[in-house]
Write a protein that holds these residues in place. Structure first.
Motif, mmCIF file in Angstrom:
data_model
loop_
_atom_site.group_PDB
_atom_site.id
_atom_site.type_symbol
_atom_site.label_atom_id
_atom_site.label_comp_id
_atom_site.label_asym_id
_atom_site.label_seq_id
_atom_site.Cartn_x
_atom_site.Cartn_y
_atom_site.Cartn_z
ATOM 1 N N UNK A 258 -41.232 -2.577 10.919
ATOM 2 C CA UNK A 258 -42.056 -1.136 9.938
ATOM 3 C C UNK A 258 -42.329 -0.952 8.150
ATOM 4 N N UNK A 259 -41.090 -1.569 7.542
ATOM 5 C CA UNK A 259 -41.070 -2.037 6.232
ATOM 6 C C UNK A 259 -42.982 -2.153 5.677
ATOM 7 N N UNK A 260 -43.199 -3.263 6.250
ATOM 8 C CA UNK A 260 -44.451 -3.529 5.664
ATOM 9 C C UNK A 260 -45.489 -2.332 5.982
ATOM 10 N N UNK A 261 -45.902 -2.590 7.826
ATOM 11 C CA UNK A 261 -46.739 -1.441 7.667
ATOM 12 C C UNK A 261 -46.704 0.065 6.650
ATOM 13 N N UNK A 262 -45.880 0.415 6.623
ATOM 14 C CA UNK A 262 -45.116 1.427 5.762
ATOM 15 C C UNK A 262 -46.227 0.995 4.074
ATOM 16 N N UNK A 263 -45.654 0.038 3.665
ATOM 17 C CA UNK A 263 -46.862 -0.746 2.149
ATOM 18 C C UNK A 263 -48.133 -0.936 2.679
ATOM 19 N N UNK A 264 -48.421 -1.274 3.513
ATOM 20 C CA UNK A 264 -50.121 -1.880 4.023
ATOM 21 C C UNK A 264 -50.667 -0.115 3.962
ATOM 22 N N UNK A 265 -49.893 1.379 4.681
ATOM 23 C CA UNK A 265 -50.325 1.994 5.057
ATOM 24 C C UNK A 265 -50.884 2.440 2.854
ATOM 25 N N UNK A 266 -50.178 2.127 1.624
ATOM 26 C CA UNK A 266 -50.144 2.490 0.435
ATOM 27 C C UNK A 266 -51.323 1.860 0.430
ATOM 28 N N UNK A 267 -52.140 1.002 0.079
ATOM 29 C CA UNK A 267 -53.519 0.145 0.210
ATOM 30 C C UNK A 267 -54.290 0.837 -0.577
ATOM 31 N N UNK A 268 -55.112 1.104 -0.744
ATOM 32 C CA UNK A 268 -56.498 2.280 -1.083
ATOM 33 C C UNK A 268 -57.299 1.573 -0.262
ATOM 34 N N UNK A 269 -58.063 2.526 0.023
ATOM 35 C CA UNK A 269 -59.456 2.489 1.065
ATOM 36 C C UNK A 269 -60.146 1.163 0.386
ATOM 37 N N UNK A 270 -60.748 2.155 -0.726
ATOM 38 C CA UNK A 270 -61.699 0.186 -1.258
ATOM 39 C C UNK A 270 -61.269 -1.362 -1.562
ATOM 40 N N UNK A 271 -59.870 -1.288 -0.673
ATOM 41 C CA UNK A 271 -59.089 -2.346 -0.474
ATOM 42 C C UNK A 271 -59.130 -2.416 1.105
ATOM 43 N N UNK B 204 -41.853 -5.255 -2.476
ATOM 44 C CA UNK B 204 -41.513 -4.868 -2.365
ATOM 45 C C UNK B 204 -42.050 -5.576 -0.385
ATOM 46 N N UNK B 205 -43.136 -6.390 -1.001
ATOM 47 C CA UNK B 205 -43.860 -6.344 0.073
ATOM 48 C C UNK B 205 -42.800 -8.396 0.532
ATOM 49 N N UNK B 206 -43.043 -8.559 -0.706
ATOM 50 C CA UNK B 206 -42.272 -9.845 -0.282
ATOM 51 C C UNK B 206 -41.066 -9.953 0.246
ATOM 52 N N UNK B 207 -39.983 -8.974 -0.194
ATOM 53 C CA UNK B 207 -38.617 -8.312 0.287
ATOM 54 C C UNK B 207 -38.612 -8.277 2.064
ATOM 55 N N UNK B 208 -39.458 -7.467 2.236
ATOM 56 C CA UNK B 208 -40.094 -6.517 4.014
ATOM 57 C C UNK B 208 -40.701 -8.111 4.469
ATOM 58 N N UNK B 209 -41.578 -9.463 4.468
ATOM 59 C CA UNK B 209 -42.278 -10.417 5.055
ATOM 60 C C UNK B 209 -40.491 -11.106 5.112
ATOM 61 N N UNK B 210 -39.972 -11.654 4.402
ATOM 62 C CA UNK B 210 -38.684 -13.014 4.603
ATOM 63 C C UNK B 210 -37.520 -11.836 5.357
ATOM 64 N N UNK B 211 -37.743 -10.530 5.674
ATOM 65 C CA UNK B 211 -36.614 -9.877 5.966
ATOM 66 C C UNK B 211 -37.316 -9.504 7.418
ATOM 67 N N UNK B 212 -38.321 -10.032 7.777
ATOM 68 C CA UNK B 212 -38.877 -9.836 9.032
ATOM 69 C C UNK B 212 -39.443 -9.141 9.147
ATOM 70 N N UNK B 213 -39.431 -7.455 8.224
ATOM 71 C CA UNK B 213 -39.490 -6.225 8.718
ATOM 72 C C UNK B 213 -40.392 -5.166 9.167
#
Length: 665
Positions: free
Chosen positions: A624-637, A613-622
């Motif tokens: 907003x989608x990248x920000x949403x995906x980054x929000x799913x990364x756990x705090x330990x990472x 999903x991150x690859x697709x968002x990056x290819x689309x230069x989206x």
């Protein structure tokens, strides 16, 4: 015997006639107008011979000229006639040879340029000179000269236009950057939340990158306008290598790359050369090496050879403190080589990598840079007396190297490094320094006033040179920060006016004081106001003009706060209080922890679907989608989240696409 003499005479006459016929044939076939004439002591002429070339050159036959030579004189351009007749007689008869050029109206109506070469000899028996004139048509040559001169004038006009454009663009581009970077520095001193500080770092990082691009474009324009000059000084080469390593080490660690700046033990520490251009060349080469090296190492290696070129390998040491070498005044050659284990360059592209605005296939795929860096490197190296070369093997690595001459220097000649500690106030027990800030751009004045008042200076401001002169008379500042380009009265005119008023005041005081007082060796009167120019100009002659009108110093735009405070310490002797809390804090676990490396393996802590999903968002230069995906990364990472965020902030989506493709093929 008589019959034999007659026969001999006839044969001699026939031989003479044949010789004369051959000579006439030669003269008549020559592509020149040949005339033979007598010149008598009163400078009157008697024409004896004209060649057939007269017809082609002048449009008049030899017979016509023999009958009436005035036909030729009437066609000489009136403005040139005075240089063709009597003065020629005097010159050729006095010197034996002369050449004249003149315009001539040909019988066919064309205006031609003629060059006459004249020689003469004195005949004692006849009491006259015999002269020969050989004329050729030089119209084509004159036309070529005119075209060359016209081209030269057009080139000079174009260069003047380039220079004017360059000066204007330098001012227009650097002025807003001065405000952007300056207020970013000012905000960095405030208490900020982690997200705010991260946003501020993004602004500052991209502002610095924009400044680099502007400098590259302006440098190319300076090269094309032939305005690039060497600016030599003595500097610490070891310190320069350490600074370069410190500049790039975090970025290298972030990518998991080994970075080292090494030099031979025999390399001299203190050298004289153009430090700024050398720094820019090495910065560009290291930056490129890191940009196109996904793994492995990047190395800057420095070696030294004597003038004879008989240097030898003496081992390597990490750039840093080492025994000072024995110094001489002779020239030395230093070789700089930047090597990497990166993607390499195709053999077919090696000849083009140093051309402006040309990128290799690797560079085009990465969508990074402008294609200016290597072109500037080559021109800077050439200006410093060397030539840059490249060797590369695709998928194995690349080495850029160059050798340039330096002279040895001593430590005492090297300027002290700028103080990079944060100034928080003025040391107690000092005068109340009055500072005048002069700039027509309100945001620039506001920035400088904020910097100065925050630490305790008394500050007033002016928006043009005339206002600065008026305030100087009433406010009596200790130091003026003087912008150069302003309306009403510019900074140069204002500085000159202030110096004139100071001189007049000094003369009045001197006339009313006790005679025979010692005179000062300073170019300015005692207690003269210090004036430091602020300029966006990139031309050396502009900076020389700044000093010539009476400025004590100058600094370019954008101008960091650290340089502002250092300049004031230098010229006023100001002492500061510094914020040393950061250097006094013990190293935290985060400081000594192994730096995070963003690589395909680091992404694999997340699910495969998330990576895709991150690859697709990056290819689309989206974003907003990248920000949403980054929000799913756990705090330990969180390191992973911050690293990806930095890529997005730096517009490095191509690198993010490559990482996600490798992590989830």
């Amino acid at each position: 015997c008589v019959g034999r003499d007659v026969d001999d005479r006839k044969r001699a006459e026939e031989a003479l006639q044949q010789s004369e016929a051959r000579m006439k044939d030669i003269l008549n076939t020559a592509v020149a107008a040949i005339a033979y004439f007598r010149v008598y002591p009163d400078f009157s002429r008697e024409y004896l011979y004209f060649s057939e070339g007269q017809t082609a050159i002048f449009g008049l036959t030899p017979q016509e000229l023999l009958e009436d030579v005035s036909l030729w004189r009437e066609r000489v351009h009136p403005e040139d006639l005075v240089n063709v007749l009597d003065p020629v007689n005097e010159r050729v008869c006095a010197t034996g040879t002369t050449t004249i050029e003149y315009r001539y109206h040909h019988k066919d109506g064309s205006l031609r340029w003629i060059s006459d070469h004249l020689t003469s000899r004195w005949d004692t028996s006849e009491n006259c000179w015999y002269a020969t004139a050989v004329g050729i048509d030089i119209t084509d040559r004159k036309q070529a000269e005119r075209e060359l001169e016209r081209a030269k004038e057009e080139a000079e006009s174009a260069n003047r236009a380039k220079s004017a454009f360059l000066a204007n663009m330098s001012h227009e581009l650097r002025t807003p950057l001065n405000a952007i970077l300056g207020f970013a520095q000012l905000m960095a001193q405030d208490e900020l939340t982690p997200p705010q500080r991260q946003n501020l770092e993004t602004i500052n990082r991209n502002g610095e990158y924009l400044l680099k691009l502007i400098n590259d474009v302006l440098s190319i324009a300076k090269i094309e306008a032939n305005r690039l000059v060497l600016d030599e000084s003595s500097f610490d080469l070891y310190a320069l290598l350490k600074e370069l390593e410190a500049m790039f080490v975090l970025r290298a660690q972030h990518k998991g790359i080994q970075l080292a700046c090494v030099h031979q033990p025999a390399v001299m520490q203190y050298v004289r050369g153009d430090e700024r251009k050398l720094r820019q060349v090495l910065t560009n080469l290291i930056d490129n090496a890191l940009k196109f090296t996904p793994q492995g190492n990047v190395t800057l290696k420095v070696s030294q050879e004597e003038a004879a070129g008989s240097g030898q390998e003496l081992g390597e040491v990490i750039a840093g403190p080492s025994p000072q070498p024995t110094l001489t005044v002779a020239s030395h050659f230093l070789t700089f080589a930047v090597s990497d284990t990166g993607l390499g360059i195709n053999t077919t592209e090696l000849n083009d990598v140093f051309e402006a605005f040309v990128q290799s296939e690797t560079g085009r795929k990465s969508q990074q840079g402008t294609g200016l860096g290597l072109a500037l490197c080559r021109r800077f190296v050439q200006l410093m007396g060397g030539e840059i070369t490249v060797k590369s093997t695709p998928n194995q690595g690349t080495t850029f190297s160059f050798t340039i001459p330096f002279k040895s220097a001593v430590m005492e000649e090297v300027a002290a490094p700028l103080n990079d500690r944060q100034v928080v106030g003025l040391a107690p027990g000092q005068p109340k320094y009055r500072i005048l800030v002069v700039d027509d751009i309100g945001v620039n004045r506001k920035l400088m006033v904020r910097w100065l008042t925050k630490i305790g200076f008394d500050v007033q401001e002016a928006c043009n040179g005339q206002m600065a002169v008026d305030l100087w008379q009433s406010y009596a500042p200790h130091l003026i920060w003087m912008d150069i380009r302003m309306p009403v009265m510019d900074g140069l005119q204002a500085t000159q006016k202030i110096r004139e008023l100071e001189q007049q005041s000094t003369e009045i005081v001197s006339q009313s004081s006790t005679p025979h007082l010692p005179t000062s060796s300073s170019p300015h009167p005692p207690n003269a106001t210090k004036i430091i120019a602020l300029t966006a100009s990139v031309f050396e002659e502009e900076r020389q003009r700044i000093l010539a009108v009476g400025c004590d110093d100058f600094t370019g735009k954008p101008c960091p706060a650290g340089i502002v405070f250092d300049k004031m310490a230098k010229h006023l002797g100001v002492e500061y209080v510094y914020d040393d809390r950061q250097s006094q804090q013990p190293p935290s676990e985060e400081t000594v922890a192994e730096p995070f490396s963003l690589n395909p393996g680091a992404l694999q802590v997340m699910a495969i679907e998330w990576i895709k999903s991150l690859n697709f968002a990056a290819c689309s230069a989206d974003n907003r989608a990248i920000t949403q995906l980054l929000g799913q990364i756990p705090d330990q990472h969180r390191d992973l989240k911050m690293a990806i965020t930095q890529l997005v902030d730096d517009f490095q989506l191509e690198q993010l696409i490559e990482l996600t493709q490798l992590a989830a093929p």
